[in-house]
Every structure is written in structure tokens, then in C-alpha cells.
Design a protein around this motif. Structure first.
Motif, short mmCIF file in Angstrom:
data_model
loop_
_atom_site.label_atom_id
_atom_site.label_comp_id
_atom_site.label_asym_id
_atom_site.label_seq_id
_atom_site.Cartn_x
_atom_site.Cartn_y
_atom_site.Cartn_z
N VAL A 198 -125.85 62.42 12.06
CA VAL A 198 -124.62 62.95 12.66
C VAL A 198 -124.39 64.38 12.20
CG1 VAL A 198 -122.14 62.63 12.96
CG2 VAL A 198 -123.63 60.62 12.71
N MET A 199 -124.35 65.29 13.15
CA MET A 199 -124.05 66.68 12.84
C MET A 199 -122.55 66.94 12.79
SD MET A 199 -127.12 67.49 12.41
CE MET A 199 -127.03 69.25 12.06
N ALA A 200 -121.81 66.28 13.68
CA ALA A 200 -120.35 66.45 13.70
C ALA A 200 -119.70 65.23 14.31
CB ALA A 200 -119.95 67.71 14.47
N SER A 201 -118.43 65.05 14.00
CA SER A 201 -117.65 63.95 14.55
C SER A 201 -116.25 64.48 14.82
CB SER A 201 -117.63 62.78 13.55
OG SER A 201 -116.95 61.66 14.08
N SER A 202 -115.31 63.58 15.10
CA SER A 202 -113.92 64.01 15.30
C SER A 202 -112.98 62.86 14.98
CB SER A 202 -113.70 64.51 16.73
OG SER A 202 -113.76 63.45 17.65
N ILE A 203 -111.71 63.19 14.88
CA ILE A 203 -110.69 62.20 14.55
C ILE A 203 -110.05 61.69 15.83
CG2 ILE A 203 -108.54 61.76 13.31
CD1 ILE A 203 -110.85 62.39 11.43
N ASN A 204 -109.96 60.38 15.95
CA ASN A 204 -109.19 59.73 17.01
C ASN A 204 -108.09 58.91 16.37
OD1 ASN A 204 -110.75 60.38 19.58
ND2 ASN A 204 -112.38 59.59 18.26
N TYR A 205 -107.12 58.51 17.19
CA TYR A 205 -106.00 57.77 16.58
C TYR A 205 -106.44 56.42 16.04
CZ TYR A 205 -101.14 57.40 15.41
OH TYR A 205 -99.97 57.33 14.69
N ASN A 206 -107.56 55.89 16.54
CA ASN A 206 -108.00 54.61 15.98
C ASN A 206 -108.45 54.75 14.53
OD1 ASN A 206 -110.67 55.59 16.17
ND2 ASN A 206 -111.20 54.28 17.91
N THR A 207 -108.87 55.96 14.13
CA THR A 207 -109.17 56.18 12.71
C THR A 207 -107.91 56.12 11.88
OG1 THR A 207 -111.14 57.50 13.19
CG2 THR A 207 -110.09 57.86 11.06
N VAL A 208 -106.82 56.63 12.42
CA VAL A 208 -105.52 56.55 11.73
C VAL A 208 -105.10 55.09 11.61
CG1 VAL A 208 -103.08 57.19 11.85
CG2 VAL A 208 -104.85 58.85 12.50
N TRP A 209 -105.20 54.32 12.69
CA TRP A 209 -104.85 52.90 12.62
C TRP A 209 -105.70 52.20 11.55
CZ3 TRP A 209 -105.27 52.60 18.58
CH2 TRP A 209 -104.02 52.86 19.16
N SER A 210 -107.01 52.47 11.57
CA SER A 210 -107.90 51.84 10.59
C SER A 210 -107.44 52.13 9.17
CB SER A 210 -109.33 52.33 10.78
OG SER A 210 -109.85 51.99 12.04
N ALA A 211 -107.09 53.40 8.92
CA ALA A 211 -106.74 53.83 7.56
C ALA A 211 -105.35 53.38 7.14
CB ALA A 211 -106.85 55.35 7.46
N MET A 212 -104.48 53.05 8.10
CA MET A 212 -103.16 52.48 7.76
C MET A 212 -103.22 50.96 7.66
SD MET A 212 -100.28 54.66 9.84
CE MET A 212 -100.76 54.05 11.46
N PHE A 213 -104.37 50.37 8.05
CA PHE A 213 -104.55 48.92 8.10
C PHE A 213 -103.54 48.27 9.05
CE2 PHE A 213 -105.72 50.44 3.81
CZ PHE A 213 -107.08 50.23 3.88
N GLU A 214 -103.25 48.98 10.15
CA GLU A 214 -102.32 48.50 11.16
C GLU A 214 -102.98 48.58 12.54
OE1 GLU A 214 -98.70 50.71 11.06
OE2 GLU A 214 -97.96 49.71 9.28
N PRO A 215 -102.61 47.70 13.49
CA PRO A 215 -101.64 46.62 13.34
C PRO A 215 -102.15 45.47 12.48
CG PRO A 215 -102.68 46.53 15.49
CD PRO A 215 -103.16 47.79 14.86
N LEU A 216 -103.44 45.49 12.17
CA LEU A 216 -104.01 44.58 11.18
C LEU A 216 -105.24 45.27 10.61
CD1 LEU A 216 -105.99 41.66 12.82
CD2 LEU A 216 -105.36 43.70 14.06
N PRO A 217 -105.64 44.90 9.39
CA PRO A 217 -106.84 45.54 8.82
C PRO A 217 -108.06 45.32 9.71
CG PRO A 217 -105.62 44.34 7.13
CD PRO A 217 -105.00 43.97 8.45
N THR A 218 -108.84 46.38 9.92
CA THR A 218 -109.99 46.28 10.81
C THR A 218 -111.08 45.37 10.25
OG1 THR A 218 -110.79 48.36 9.85
CG2 THR A 218 -109.64 48.49 11.95
N PHE A 219 -110.97 44.99 8.99
CA PHE A 219 -111.95 44.05 8.42
C PHE A 219 -111.89 42.71 9.13
CE2 PHE A 219 -111.19 47.29 5.27
CZ PHE A 219 -112.49 47.65 4.94
N ALA A 220 -110.74 42.39 9.74
CA ALA A 220 -110.65 41.17 10.56
C ALA A 220 -111.55 41.28 11.79
CB ALA A 220 -109.20 40.94 10.99
N PHE A 221 -111.63 42.48 12.38
CA PHE A 221 -112.54 42.68 13.51
C PHE A 221 -113.98 42.48 13.07
CE2 PHE A 221 -109.36 46.18 14.94
CZ PHE A 221 -108.52 45.23 15.50
#
Length: 448
Positions: free
Chosen positions: A70-93
Motif C-alpha cells: 500500500v502506497m497510500a490510503s484514506s480515512i472514511n467514516y467507517n474507520t471512525v466507527w471502528s475506532a469508537m467501537f460503535e454501533p458495536l465493536p467490529t470484532f463482532a463482524f
């Protein structure tokens, strides 16, 4: 940095890349399952606390997968959700996915590598991969689909096992390496830098499906399209698609600075949300930021009619709780509200009389299938749609980049350099870049 990454940065040939072993571990922005309860009872769920950057184990490659440096990436709101553990922790996925088979079981880890966008170089391919080879320059589409499902062959987004890569799967793009299915890859637009190319696919493909695809609102010439958050990641691409399709983009933003950015992206009319009483970002439990939908809708409708003479044919909706009732109210009789998210809360309230008695439609939309992503990526490669990149952070500061998005203090897309040493690298068609012009390619980066 490992030897394979150094070879990629040096522009090594495919044969050289294949000779260098894949490292046993790699650097990635990730969350930890042990941190999942850290924000319980905390008002400000600051993602800088939960996003960690460090080494994680390299997974084995499945037969239908590709390893991308990976040379570059970007931030999406799903990264924010993942890092807030909302609406549920992504470890459940990850757990739910992990029970499928031995390849899926690799995703069920106590760490989750985040990121649903990436540009980079293929360094390994699985045994059944035909269309891609080491050395190919690619961008990654975020739809992770199961081609054994019949529904997938009608539309990749309809399969029960469709997942958002880097959100509902592991091994995402905010890292030195990413594991993706071959069915997620598209050619990198040759005139773009790594960070510009990495900013597009998730938001752009989502906006394309919502507005242009026959599965969305299907804009036509002359359509008035109301775009919430017109200076944000999704809105920045929506404005361009509406403008290119002969429509009239009307943007709603939160400040004069963002209004200037929305105009730079093609919005003919820009409205400050404070003019309709929508002063705060809102949130799942933030009713005080949500005005009465009918009152706000009447104000918004007057502003739009004063500017363009008619009510909107389409409302481009992704804000959710704070705006959905207004969207249903303000769209014209027979018009459509197309929605792909709810960043201010999922529980929407609206007056159903305005929906059923005025024959309006609500269209649910999610991501984009590979064909839609390819169509949108082709427009970028032709220079007809441009990156919404506004600023760039190094991988070590992924938490700061995500915090910017969490606070809605950004415009367009926030990029992250992974293996790219600096900004401005990766262009292989300088002639096309020169013909289009720097200011056109990076409209948000040429504003104060």
C-alpha cells in the motif's frame, strides 16, 4: 522497513518483487479487541486513543487473493466507527465472518487492521488469480463479495455475504500491506499521485451508485439535487456527478469556508445549514441539534426555490437522524431521497404523510459493485472526475487524521501516506496531468 517494501519504493521489476520474501509482520493502523470497552461512559470517544500504529502478523494469502504493497490510503467514516467501537465493536463482524472456513478464520484476530481505500503495487497473487500480476499498479474497491452466492451475479451488493473491506473484514488499507480479493482490484489512474488515487473509490463509488447507476436515483439533465455535506467526502463526488450529468447541484454545508470548497467542486448554490436552524452536527442522542423537520424544510425549500426556481428532484442523504425528516419534507412531489448512511444516528423520524401522499421514494444504497466502481474509476482516469483530497497525513498519524473526520473538521477526503515516501509520487502519465491541470485535479488543495 522490510526488503520487499524497499523494493516496491525503488520501482523494482515484477521478477525482483517475486524473489524477495514476504515479511512475517508489517506495520498497520489497527484497533485492539482488549480496548473495546475503553469508551464506556465517556462522552468524547476520541479515536486517537484507540487507533494504534504498530506491527501485526502477516496473514497467509488465499488462492483468490492478492497482496498489495500500500502506497497510500484514506480515512472514511467507517474507520471512525471502528475506532469508537460503535454501533458495536467490529470484532463482532470478524468473529461472525471467521466461522465460514479456514480462510475466513484468518480475519478473526484480537487486532483489526482498518482502512477501506488503498492505492499500491501488487506484490503477490494467489494461485487462481489470472488478471493481475506482481508490479501492477492498482486501486482497491471496498466491496468484499462472495461469488458463490447467486445474488452476487445480479449485483455484488445484494449478496448476504457482501462486506465492507477493512470494516467488516480484517487486513485493510491503512497499512504497509493489504490483503484483498482479486475481484476488488482496478487499475490506478495513471495521471494521479498515490495519495490522490487512494482518496476516491469508497466515497466516489458510493456516490456513483446513489446518483448515476440504474440502482440509484438515476439523475438526468436539469435535475436539481440537494447534497447534504457537499464539501465532505461523499458530497464532493456527488457534486461532480450531478454537474457532469447536466444537473444542478445544491449543497448544504456548515461554514463559509466549506461553502467555498463546495463551489470549487461544482455546486451552483450553497446553503449554510445554520440558515435552517441546523447548527450542530447532531448525533444518536443529540436531539437538541435537530430542528423541527417541517419548519426547517420550509426554510430550506424557500432558499432553494429562490435560488433555482423549483424544489429538488433528488436529495443526496447520508447524515441521517439530524436531516432525514427534512429531506423527506423538502424533496418535490414524486422525488427521491437516496440514502447510504447515518453519521448522526440511525433512528430517523419523518412525517410519513409527505412521503405517501406526495408519492415520494426513499432509496437505500450501499457502496457500489465492481462494475459501478470501474465505471466511476474510468471517469477519473479520463480526467472527468477529480479527487476530493484536501490534506494528507503520514501513517504514524492515522489517529489524528481520523480525529479530523470524527470532528467533521475536514473537507473532502483526508489521505494517509503508507509506503509512499512523500506526496506527489506515482504519476506515470504526466502529459495527461499537464493537459488537465493541477488546479483541476486537486481543487480542494488550491484553496486557502
Amino acid at each position: 522497513m522490510d526488503a520487499l517494501a524497499e523494493a516496491v519504493r525503488a520501482g523494482a521489476s515484477a521478477a525482483e518483487l517475486e524473489r524477495i520474501p514476504v515479511p512475517a509482520a508489517y506495520t498497520a493502523a489497527h484497533t485492539l479487541e482488549s480496548d473495546a470497552g475503553m469508551f464506556k461512559g465517556v462522552a468524547d470517544k476520541d479515536v486517537r486513543r484507540s487507533i494504534r500504529v504498530g506491527e501485526v502478523p502477516m496473514p497467509e494469502l488465499a488462492p483468490d487473493e492478492v497482496l498489495v504493497a500500500v502506497m497510500a490510503s484514506s480515512i472514511n467514516y467507517n474507520t471512525v466507527w471502528s475506532a469508537m467501537f460503535e454501533p458495536l465493536p467490529t470484532f463482532a463482524f470478524l468473529r461472525r465472518y471467521g466461522v465460514q472456513d479456514r480462510w475466513a478464520a484468518r480475519h478473526d484476530q484480537p487486532h483489526h487492521v482498518l482502512g477501506s481505500d488503498a492505492s499500491g503495487v501488487v506484490v503477490r497473487v494467489g494461485s487462481v488469480v489470472r488478471r493481475w500480476k506482481p508490479g501492477d499498479r492498482v486501486v482497491v474497491a471496498p466491496a468484499h463479495v462472495d461469488d458463490h452466492e447467486p445474488a452476487t451475479h445480479a449485483d455484488g451488493m445484494l449478496g448476504e455475504e457482501q462486506r465492507a473491506w477493512g470494516f467488516e473484514t480484517n487486513f485493510g488499507g491503512l497499512a504497509h500491506y493489504a490483503v484483498v480479493r482479486a475481484s476488488q482490484l482496478l487499475p490506478k489512474p495513471a495521471h494521479l499521485t498515490w495519495e490522490e488515487a487512494a482518496a476516491n473509490l469508497l466515497c466516489m463509488g458510493t456516490a456513483y451508485r446513489m446518483l448515476v447507476s440504474d440502482r440509484g436515483a438515476r439523475i438526468k439533465q436539469g435535475d436539481i439535487v440537494l447534497i447534504w455535506g457537499a464539501a465532505g467526502g461523499l458530497g464532493a463526488y456527488a457534486a461532480q456527478f450531478v454537474r457532469n450529468g447536466g444537473g444542478i447541484p445544491v449543497g448544504v454545508v456548515g461554514s463559509e469556508e466549506k461553502a467555498e470548497r463546495a463551489r470549487a467542486l461544482g455546486c451552483e448554490v450553497v446553503i449554510n445549514r445554520e440558515e435552517i436552524g441546523l447548527s450542530g452536527r447532531g448525533g444518536a442522542n443529540s436531539d437538541n441539534a435537530i430542528p423541527d423537520p417541517a419548519e426547517a424544510g420550509r426554510k430550506l425549500g424557500r432558499l432553494i426555490r429562490n435560488a433555482v426556481g423549483e424544489d429538488p428532484h433528488i436529495v443526496f442523504e447520508h447524515v441521517g437522524r439530524a436531516t432525514f425528516g427534512i429531506s423527506v419534507f423538502v424533496v418535490r412531489r414524486g422525488g427521491s431521497v437516496v440514502t447510504c448512511g447515518s453519521s448522526t444516528g440511525y433512528q430517523h423520524e419523518f412525517d410519513n404523510r409527505y412521503l405517501w401522499m406526495r408519492l415520494k421514494r426513499v432509496i437505500g444504497s450501499h457502496g457500489g459493485n465492481l462494475a459501478e466502481m470501474a465505471e466511476a474509476n474510468r471517469l477519473v482516469a479520463m480526467g472527468r472526475i477529480h479527487p476530493a483530497l484536501s490534506e494528507v497525513f503520514p501513517l504514524t498519524e492515522t489517529g489524528e487524521a481520523a480525529r479530523l473526520v470524527q470532528r467533521n473538521a475536514h473537507s473532502g477526503k483526508v489521505g494517509v501516506l503508507c509506503l509512499a515516501e512523500r506526496e506527489g509520487l506515482g504519476v506515470t502519465d504526466q502529459a495527461l496531468r499537464d493537459r488537465i491541470g493541477e488546479r483541476a485535479i486537486t481543487p480542494l488543495r488550491h484553496l486557502p
